[in-house]
Design a protein around this motif. Structure first.
Motif, PDB file in Angstrom:
ATOM      1  N   ILE A  87      62.171  25.812 148.010  1.00 42.61           N
ATOM      2  CA  ILE A  87      62.237  27.086 148.738  1.00 42.61           C
ATOM      3  C   ILE A  87      61.332  28.117 148.085  1.00 42.61           C
ATOM      4  O   ILE A  87      60.585  28.834 148.768  1.00 42.61           O
ATOM      5  N   LYS A  90      57.688  27.329 148.896  1.00 40.80           N
ATOM      6  CA  LYS A  90      57.339  27.734 150.263  1.00 40.80           C
ATOM      7  C   LYS A  90      57.211  29.252 150.359  1.00 40.80           C
ATOM      8  O   LYS A  90      56.314  29.772 151.039  1.00 40.80           O
ATOM      9  N   THR A  91      58.106  29.953 149.674  1.00 38.72           N
ATOM     10  CA  THR A  91      58.053  31.413 149.687  1.00 38.72           C
ATOM     11  C   THR A  91      56.772  31.905 149.021  1.00 38.72           C
ATOM     12  O   THR A  91      56.105  32.817 149.534  1.00 38.72           O
ATOM     13  N   TYR A  94      53.874  31.363 151.345  1.00 39.40           N
ATOM     14  CA  TYR A  94      53.903  32.311 152.453  1.00 39.40           C
ATOM     15  C   TYR A  94      53.305  33.658 152.018  1.00 39.40           C
ATOM     16  O   TYR A  94      52.465  34.235 152.701  1.00 39.40           O
TER      17      TYR A  94
END
Length: 100
Positions: A87, A90-91, A94
């Motif tokens: 997570i 991915k953050t 982004y």
């Protein structure tokens, strides 16, 4: 020349299963070890040895159970941390795209 000892047939050693040993130990707990041994036709040392072996097996199985529980706990913890890392990755990706 054959001696008298060689002419005698050899006596086979009796082999008893785990159920027999458990029954012998429970009998020894109810009545004294010496009485249980004489009733079963065993030596008292055989019952003492079986008792020690049973206690050792129980302690080993307790250790194995504790290790299995700890292993399961650590696997769950590893899965949670792996998910957190995914997570966060991915953050980070982004926000890295937003900065470009």
């Amino acid at each position: 020349m054959a001696t008298a000892a060689n002419d005698m047939p050899k006596r086979k050693k009796a082999r008893y299963g785990a159920e027999y040993h458990a029954e012998a130990l429970s009998l020894a707990e109810r009545i004294h070890v010496a009485a249980a041994a004489s009733e079963l036709g065993l030596h008292a040392t055989q019952i003492y040895q079986r008792r020690a072996k049973a206690a050792h097996e129980k302690s080993v199985s307790d250790c194995e159970r504790q290790l299995r529980e700890e292993n399961a706990r650590l696997k769950r913890q590893l899965a949670e941390k792996t998910e957190e890392v995914e997570i966060l990755g991915k953050t980070a990706a982004y926000f890295a795209k937003k900065l470009d």
